[in-house]
Design an enzyme around this catalytic site. Structure first.
Site, mmCIF file in Angstrom:
data_model
loop_
_atom_site.group_PDB
_atom_site.id
_atom_site.type_symbol
_atom_site.label_atom_id
_atom_site.label_comp_id
_atom_site.label_asym_id
_atom_site.label_seq_id
_atom_site.Cartn_x
_atom_site.Cartn_y
_atom_site.Cartn_z
ATOM 1 N N GLY A 9 57.541 37.304 40.705
ATOM 2 C CA GLY A 9 56.258 38.360 40.600
ATOM 3 C C GLY A 9 56.659 39.800 41.020
ATOM 4 N N ILE A 10 57.497 39.705 41.444
ATOM 5 C CA ILE A 10 58.349 42.031 42.218
ATOM 6 C C ILE A 10 57.600 42.742 41.652
ATOM 7 N N GLN A 13 51.854 44.010 43.129
ATOM 8 C CA GLN A 13 51.545 44.399 44.834
ATOM 9 C C GLN A 13 52.348 43.732 46.154
ATOM 10 N N ASP A 14 51.899 42.036 46.167
ATOM 11 C CA ASP A 14 52.667 41.713 47.503
ATOM 12 C C ASP A 14 54.149 41.801 47.079
ATOM 13 N N LEU A 81 55.151 34.405 44.487
ATOM 14 C CA LEU A 81 53.831 35.295 43.776
ATOM 15 C C LEU A 81 53.288 34.948 42.864
ATOM 16 N N SER A 126 45.168 30.907 47.953
ATOM 17 C CA SER A 126 44.131 32.046 48.037
ATOM 18 C C SER A 126 42.980 31.374 48.833
ATOM 19 N N GLU A 128 40.228 32.012 47.963
ATOM 20 C CA GLU A 128 38.863 31.682 46.589
ATOM 21 C C GLU A 128 39.159 30.170 46.813
ATOM 22 N N TYR A 149 39.892 30.142 38.009
ATOM 23 C CA TYR A 149 41.000 31.081 39.341
ATOM 24 C C TYR A 149 41.119 30.086 40.566
ATOM 25 N N LYS A 153 44.851 27.550 41.457
ATOM 26 C CA LYS A 153 45.341 27.733 43.146
ATOM 27 C C LYS A 153 45.258 26.780 43.502
ATOM 28 N N ARG A 184 47.583 48.178 44.957
ATOM 29 C CA ARG A 184 46.354 46.489 43.858
ATOM 30 C C ARG A 184 46.123 47.752 42.548
HETATM 31 P P1 NAP Z 1 49.428 41.192 40.902
HETATM 32 O O1 NAP Z 1 49.289 42.222 41.375
HETATM 33 O O2 NAP Z 1 48.425 40.258 40.182
HETATM 34 O O3 NAP Z 1 50.587 40.298 40.373
HETATM 35 C C1 NAP Z 1 51.151 39.324 40.215
HETATM 36 C C2 NAP Z 1 52.547 39.099 39.841
HETATM 37 O O4 NAP Z 1 52.485 38.063 39.004
HETATM 38 C C3 NAP Z 1 53.008 40.324 38.817
HETATM 39 O O5 NAP Z 1 54.218 40.089 39.158
HETATM 40 C C4 NAP Z 1 52.915 39.819 37.246
HETATM 41 O O6 NAP Z 1 53.818 40.221 36.514
HETATM 42 C C5 NAP Z 1 53.430 38.566 37.444
HETATM 43 N N1 NAP Z 1 52.831 37.650 36.280
HETATM 44 C C6 NAP Z 1 51.718 37.556 36.043
HETATM 45 N N2 NAP Z 1 52.125 35.977 34.923
HETATM 46 C C7 NAP Z 1 52.906 35.120 34.662
HETATM 47 C C8 NAP Z 1 53.909 34.955 34.213
HETATM 48 N N3 NAP Z 1 53.414 34.219 33.148
HETATM 49 N N4 NAP Z 1 55.581 34.662 34.824
HETATM 50 C C9 NAP Z 1 55.886 35.218 35.095
HETATM 51 N N5 NAP Z 1 54.600 36.134 35.960
HETATM 52 C C10 NAP Z 1 53.679 36.322 35.966
HETATM 53 O O7 NAP Z 1 49.227 40.104 42.321
HETATM 54 P P2 NAP Z 1 48.891 39.985 44.154
HETATM 55 O O8 NAP Z 1 47.899 40.872 44.839
HETATM 56 O O9 NAP Z 1 50.280 40.829 44.708
HETATM 57 O O10 NAP Z 1 49.067 38.776 44.359
HETATM 58 C C11 NAP Z 1 50.648 38.330 44.506
HETATM 59 C C12 NAP Z 1 49.918 36.115 45.015
HETATM 60 O O11 NAP Z 1 49.153 36.355 45.824
HETATM 61 C C13 NAP Z 1 49.126 36.113 43.612
HETATM 62 O O12 NAP Z 1 49.816 34.445 43.341
HETATM 63 C C14 NAP Z 1 47.801 36.365 44.044
HETATM 64 O O13 NAP Z 1 46.856 34.917 42.917
HETATM 65 C C15 NAP Z 1 48.021 35.633 45.345
HETATM 66 N N6 NAP Z 1 46.899 36.079 46.131
HETATM 67 C C16 NAP Z 1 46.629 37.936 46.250
HETATM 68 C C17 NAP Z 1 45.545 37.405 47.274
HETATM 69 C C18 NAP Z 1 45.132 39.716 46.971
HETATM 70 O O14 NAP Z 1 44.301 39.805 48.245
HETATM 71 N N7 NAP Z 1 46.291 40.561 46.811
HETATM 72 C C19 NAP Z 1 45.033 36.633 47.680
HETATM 73 C C20 NAP Z 1 45.302 35.844 47.949
HETATM 74 C C21 NAP Z 1 46.295 35.492 47.161
HETATM 75 P P3 NAP Z 1 53.334 41.689 35.837
HETATM 76 O O15 NAP Z 1 53.238 42.531 35.964
HETATM 77 O O16 NAP Z 1 54.096 41.019 34.404
HETATM 78 O O17 NAP Z 1 51.732 41.692 35.101
HETATM 79 O O1 F7E Z 2 36.821 41.133 44.264
HETATM 80 C C1 F7E Z 2 32.543 42.114 43.738
HETATM 81 C C2 F7E Z 2 33.872 40.492 42.902
HETATM 82 O O2 F7E Z 2 38.549 40.998 41.875
HETATM 83 C C3 F7E Z 2 36.029 41.462 45.331
HETATM 84 C C4 F7E Z 2 42.779 38.382 44.365
HETATM 85 O O3 F7E Z 2 43.486 39.382 44.745
HETATM 86 O O4 F7E Z 2 40.996 38.790 46.136
HETATM 87 C C5 F7E Z 2 40.914 38.895 45.154
HETATM 88 O O5 F7E Z 2 39.999 38.453 45.074
HETATM 89 C C6 F7E Z 2 34.637 41.278 45.207
HETATM 90 C C7 F7E Z 2 34.050 39.724 43.959
HETATM 91 O O6 F7E Z 2 38.777 40.571 43.652
HETATM 92 C C8 F7E Z 2 33.099 44.806 41.273
HETATM 93 O O7 F7E Z 2 32.346 39.937 42.588
HETATM 94 C C9 F7E Z 2 31.568 44.259 42.352
HETATM 95 O O8 F7E Z 2 33.192 39.575 44.824
HETATM 96 O O9 F7E Z 2 38.137 42.694 43.698
HETATM 97 P P1 F7E Z 2 38.111 41.749 43.480
HETATM 98 P P2 F7E Z 2 38.579 38.536 44.363
HETATM 99 O O10 F7E Z 2 37.692 38.386 43.085
HETATM 100 O O11 F7E Z 2 37.611 38.455 45.557
HETATM 101 C C10 F7E Z 2 41.402 36.452 46.133
HETATM 102 C C11 F7E Z 2 41.845 36.132 47.474
HETATM 103 C C12 F7E Z 2 42.933 36.811 45.292
HETATM 104 O O12 F7E Z 2 43.195 35.520 45.961
HETATM 105 C C13 F7E Z 2 42.603 36.665 43.962
HETATM 106 O O13 F7E Z 2 43.930 36.290 43.200
HETATM 107 O O14 F7E Z 2 33.786 42.135 44.395
HETATM 108 N N1 F7E Z 2 32.808 43.031 42.683
HETATM 109 N N2 F7E Z 2 32.028 44.762 41.572
HETATM 110 C C14 F7E Z 2 33.308 43.525 41.911
HETATM 111 N N3 F7E Z 2 35.090 43.399 41.571
HETATM 112 C C15 F7E Z 2 35.966 43.816 40.798
HETATM 113 N N4 F7E Z 2 36.865 43.030 40.390
HETATM 114 N N5 F7E Z 2 35.045 45.012 39.912
HETATM 115 C C16 F7E Z 2 34.193 45.278 40.027
HETATM 116 O O15 F7E Z 2 33.210 46.336 39.332
#
Ligand code: NAP
Ligand code: F7E
Length: 341
Positions: A9-10, A13-14, A81, A126, A128, A149, A153, A184
């Protein structure tokens, strides 16, 4: 000899921030990407590192590509990732989310167990998985996933724990709370807000549609959180760690501050769209990062909530100013459609 790291997942974002971080530490960085209809290295380009990482095609759904990547790289460290990471989409595609985010991890870890058991392994768990609470959540808090999701996870989280215990792998999970940045994805709420607020400021659109703006999240900066991932793999023993700031804010707070910074009034531009509410919501998330502070020496206060908004607002302003009006007229302006109500 320099250490090697493999990041699944390079292109996300992460993945991009972690690759940049590891390159600065002198690692040889391998990263996996999916074959899609148009190349997707914009985040690596943003950080000017596309040519400095070795990119390998891979899909979490494809066992043989996982085997190939591990045979080819045999990394010192593997950061998993890759995932279908959007909670909203997991209600629309629950099965694909389970396959990719849940079972995908098991495919990787089981292949690692056979091919490269000495590799240190990081799983992107996560907040979540907790399902929400008004009280700060830590490594001992109970889980109650509220979306496909989160359930996927949690499955991946437990498999990681199980493989550590069953096969003595150095496998650990970081339970990361929300972390954001200019990289993001545009459908996540923070980036949606900073992007649309700038569009409004530039006269390219008038309104922003949001769902549940009372939801509260513990938001940090992604660039700070990838350091914690690395620190987890440098310890004597593999363990779980909560990574969070310890502060929580509503979506409304985030939006109001963003609009204020641009001299706009949120109320004049906000529409609440019921379709954007989730079938089940995580109302409040706040993390307790004490263990990471104490054991990893990780600092949760590097980037404040205000600084995070400033960084994202500024970056989207530059992005939009440098784009031609034509290129802004379609996909990015449109809402991501939601099919299930
Ligand atoms: P992201 O931007 O959505 O990146 C996800 C990556 O996974 C992308 O490189 C994507 O590739 C790849 N991917 C998706 N489906 C795949 C598949 N079938 N095979 C191989 N690669 C695949 O997510 P992120 O925010 O960087 O988060 C990184 C990790 O941390 C994720 O596992 C996420 O669930 C977890 N996480 C994120 C947060 C947060 O707040 N950001 C918090 C907690 C946990 P493409 O570019 O081709 O789509
Ligand atoms: O929503 C509310 C929505 O989609 C945050 C992922 O990185 O963090 C992320 O998950 C909040 C939620 O992130 C809109 O209902 C309101 O309560 O930005 P989000 P998320 O669902 O918290 C966790 C830790 C991960 O692990 C996940 O991969 O915002 N909300 N209005 C909205 N959310 C979105 N997307 N769009 C709206 O219009």
């Amino acid at each position: 000899m320099s250490k090697t790291a493999l990041i699944t997942g390079i292109t996300g974002q992460d993945g991009a921030y972690l690759a940049d971080f590891l390159l600065r530490k002198g690692y040889h960085v391998y990263g996996t990407f999916r074959r899609i209809s148009s190349p997707n290295f914009s985040r690596l380009d943003f950080l000017n590192i596309t040519d400095r990482v070795e990119l390998i095609p891979f899909d979490l759904l494809d066992q043989s590509s996982i085997l190939y990547v591990l045979e080819y790289t045999k990394p010192d460290e593997l950061y998993n990732l890759a995932a279908q990471s959007f909670v909203g989409a997991s209600f629309e595609q629950p099965i694909a989310t389970g396959e990719v985010t849940g079972l995908g991890l098991t495919r990787v870890l089981d292949t690692l167990r056979m091919q490269s058991p000495h590799t240190r392994f990081y799983q992107a768990s996560s907040s979540e998985m907790f399902g929400g609470s008004n009280k700060p959540l830590n490594e001992n808090s109970s889980f109650k996933p509220r979306s496909p999701y989160a359930a996927a996870k949690l499955y991946a989280h437990w498999v990681t724990t199980n493989y550590r215990e069953a096969y003595d792998l150095y496998a650990c999970s970081g339970i990361l709370f929300n972390h954001e940045s200019p990289l993001r994805g545009i459908e996540f709420v923070t980036r949606k807000i900073t992007y649309h607020a700038n569009m409004i400021k530039m006269g390219l659109t008038e309104k922003i549609s949001l769902g549940n703006i009372e939801a509260k999240r513990d938001w940090g900066f992604a660039g700070d959180y990838v350091e914690a991932m690395w620190l987890m793999l440098q310890q004597d023993r593999p363990e779980e760690y909560v990574i969070a700031t310890g502060k929580t804010h509503t979506v409304k707070d985030f939006a109001e501050k963003t609009f204020e910074k641009l001299g706009l009034n949120l109320e004049d531009h906000l529409e609440i769209d019921k379709k954007l509410f989730r079938p089940t919501e995580v109302d409040v998330l706040i993390g307790d990062p004490s263990k990471a502070i104490k054991k990893l020496g990780w600092n949760p206060n590097k980037t404040s909530f205000d600084d995070l908004i400033n960084i994202m607002v500024q970056s989207d302003r530059e992005l939009l100013s440098n784009s031609s009006k034509d290129s802004l007229s379609t996909d990015r302006i449109k809402e991501i459609p939601h099919f299930k109500e």
